[in-house]
Enzyme design. Structure first.
Site, PDB file in Angstrom:
ATOM      1  N   LYS A 114       0.813  -1.746   0.253  1.00 12.72           N
ATOM      2  CA  LYS A 114       0.376   0.085   0.415  1.00 12.72           C
ATOM      3  C   LYS A 114       1.102   1.166   0.248  1.00 12.72           C
ATOM      4  CE  LYS A 114      -4.308   0.424   0.381  1.00 12.72           C
ATOM      5  NZ  LYS A 114      -5.775  -0.704  -0.210  1.00 12.72           N
ATOM      6  N   THR A 198     -15.495  -2.768  -7.678  1.00 10.01           N
ATOM      7  CA  THR A 198     -15.496  -3.121  -6.230  1.00 10.01           C
ATOM      8  C   THR A 198     -16.636  -2.904  -5.482  1.00 10.01           C
ATOM      9  OG1 THR A 198     -13.149  -1.957  -5.352  1.00 10.01           O
ATOM     10  CG2 THR A 198     -13.899  -2.473  -3.702  1.00 10.01           C
ATOM     11  N   ASN A 229     -16.098   5.962  -5.624  1.00  9.09           N
ATOM     12  CA  ASN A 229     -15.799   5.023  -6.286  1.00  9.09           C
ATOM     13  C   ASN A 229     -16.874   3.255  -5.893  1.00  9.09           C
ATOM     14  OD1 ASN A 229     -14.922   1.891  -6.822  1.00  9.09           O
ATOM     15  ND2 ASN A 229     -14.711   3.624  -9.275  1.00  9.09           N
ATOM     16  N   SER A 358      -8.519  -6.031 -10.961  1.00  7.64           N
ATOM     17  CA  SER A 358      -6.757  -5.348 -11.929  1.00  7.64           C
ATOM     18  C   SER A 358      -5.945  -6.188 -11.810  1.00  7.64           C
ATOM     19  CB  SER A 358      -6.092  -4.873 -10.108  1.00  7.64           C
ATOM     20  OG  SER A 358      -6.675  -3.121  -9.462  1.00  7.64           O
TER      21      SER A 358
HETATM   22  N1  GLU Z   1      -6.855   0.402  -3.145  1.00  7.45           N
HETATM   23  C1  GLU Z   1      -7.844  -1.578  -3.875  1.00  7.45           C
HETATM   24  C2  GLU Z   1      -7.970  -2.088  -2.357  1.00  7.45           C
HETATM   25  O1  GLU Z   1      -7.635  -1.682  -1.434  1.00  7.45           O
HETATM   26  C3  GLU Z   1      -7.519  -1.656  -4.639  1.00  7.45           C
HETATM   27  C4  GLU Z   1      -6.128  -1.876  -4.645  1.00  7.45           C
HETATM   28  C5  GLU Z   1      -5.478  -2.812  -6.394  1.00  7.45           C
HETATM   29  O2  GLU Z   1      -6.448  -2.897  -7.284  1.00  7.45           O
HETATM   30  O3  GLU Z   1      -4.449  -3.326  -6.392  1.00  7.45           O
HETATM   31  O4  GLU Z   1      -8.674  -3.538  -2.441  1.00  7.45           O
END
Ligand code: GLU
Length: 424
Positions: A114, A198, A229, A358
């Site tokens: 992250k 998501t 989103n 992703s």
């Molecule tokens: N930020 C999103 C999560 O917390 C997506 C992460 C990604 O697609 O790599 O799952």
């Protein structure tokens, strides 16, 4: 209160400690090797950078940027980049660990990471945000990599920021590598279905849980907290399934209507209203702290972390919680929900639809061959249903709640990889 939830319920000041508390509970139940637990208690790499950016007023401001790689046992690390004022080393570490577990639960060939920048994106101009994003990409050029570490959007970022980061990275490396970042706009290698993914994962998990509970979508009501989103797509997709959305809210206002809220009208409203709910007239405005405890069958926290706490958990009326956000429930609230027999589909399962698509984006980028939206959605739904079933079965097998069962599911997979790969 069950013995399994007691240990995780002690007060935790740090978010990473809250992750470790749940890891420890799961590790004990599944008998995880202590060596593997130790590996996962310590993130592999933590990077902190300072980013000088020329602001529109003609003065340089320094921003803090972070990237934490929690693990790479299952593959290159994967995880979003958030722009928010509360970004700090501890939070990024917790979110990175969750990504490791999330990718493992969804059975993706990824470890977890992250990143974040401590900033208030709403208070910055587009130009300032672009310079900040490019500065961050430049400082992370040796961290990111299509087979090394692959970022994506998170809170406060979207395809726009991904495009700037990709462009800067490609300029610096002199290569054209679209798969180094996901969540990109379609025109530069994004995937159909990624934007809604998501929210779609939240929908698929909700339907799967309702089925186990012998409830029909047309007979239940839902409250969705957050209209960004995740929340906006989740509300739309849940209502398309016949679920009556009775409550919505964002950082500007919350609304409730027993008769149900017309989600299409809400979408039309936010598009005209700078993407916020304030001023919506299709339902009664309620206080923000009433939203999560209002009458509903399904509660979807899809905004911030730490919103379901020891204080409001006793008042929650929902039978099912599906966590669209990362970390919306504090460890102290877990046993309260458990005692109330509320089923909680945890974040590392419920919101894994985003990283799943992703992954599909990355696969398409590597192949240079792009799928239709129906193909993406169909592949996504299958992966989510399998992940849900796996976690559900582990909950039954280990006689625990779905959160700990999701950790167990992840740890079973990561343990194999850590053991097989060995150590120095
Ligand atoms: N930020 C999103 C999560 O917390 C997506 C992460 C990604 O697609 O790599 O799952």
């Amino acid at each position: 209160m069950s013995a399994q939830t007691v240990n995780a319920s002690q007060a935790h000041e740090s978010m990473f400690e809250a992750v470790l508390a749940r890891l420890d509970v799961a590790a004990k139940i599944m008998n995880l090797s202590e060596e593997v637990a130790q590996v996962l208690r310590n993130p592999q790499k933590q990077v902190k950078v300072s980013l000088p950016v020329m602001m529109d007023v003609g003065k340089i401001q320094i921003f803090e940027g972070y990237r934490t790689i929690h693990s790479t046992h299952l593959g290159p690390s994967k995880g979003g980049i958030r722009y928010a004022m509360d970004v700090n080393a501890d939070e990024v570490m917790a979110l990175a660990a969750w990504m490791s577990f999330k990718c493992a639960v969804a059975n993706l060939p990824y470890g977890g990471a992250k990143g974040g920048i401590k900033c208030d994106p709403r208070a910055m101009s587009v130009g300032e945000l672009e310079r900040l994003s490019r500065a961050y990409a430049a400082s992370m050029k040796d961290i990111f990599g299509v087979n090394r570490d692959i970022p994506a959007p998170d809170m406060g970022t979207s395809g726009r920021e991904m495009a700037w980061i990709l462009d800067e990275y490609n300029k610096i490396t002199g290569e054209d590598n679209p798969g180094v970042i996901t969540g990109k706009p379609l025109a530069i290698g994004g995937s159909l279905g990624r934007d809604a993914a998501t929210g779609r994962g939240v929908m698929v998990n909700t339907l799967a849980a309702l089925k186990k509970m012998n409830l029909k979508p047309s007979e239940v009501t839902a409250v969705v907290q957050g209209f960004g989103n995740v929340g906006s797509h989740a509300a739309r997709l849940l209502s398309e399934q016949g679920i009556k959305i009775v409550g919505i809210g964002d950082h500007t206002a919350s609304f409730y209507s027993e008769k149900g809220i017309d989600i299409t009208a809400v979408h039309e409203y936010v598009i005209k209203n700078n993407r916020v709910l304030k001023g919506f007239t299709g339902a009664t405005e309620i206080a923000a702290d009433q939203l999560l405890i209002s009458k509903c069958d399904v509660l979807v926290p899809a905004a911030l972390q730490n919103v379901i706490t020891e204080e409001n958990a006793p008042k929650i009326q929902a039978k099912l919680i599906v966590e669209g956000a990362n970390g919306p429930t504090t460890p102290d609230a877990d046993p309260i929900l458990h005692d109330k027999k509320i089923i909680c589909v945890p974040d590392i399962l419920a919101n894994s639809g985003g990283v799943t698509v992703s992954y599909f984006e990355w696969v398409q980028n590597k192949a240079g061959y792009y799928w239709t939206e129906d193909e993406v959605n169909a592949k996504h739904d299958i992966k989510m249903e399998i992940a849900f079933e796996h976690v559900w079965n582990n909950a039954t097998r280990f006689k625990t709640g779905m959160r700990i069962a999701a950790y167990i599911t992840a740890l079973q997979k990561i343990e194999q990889a850590v053991t097989l790969k060995g150590a120095y």
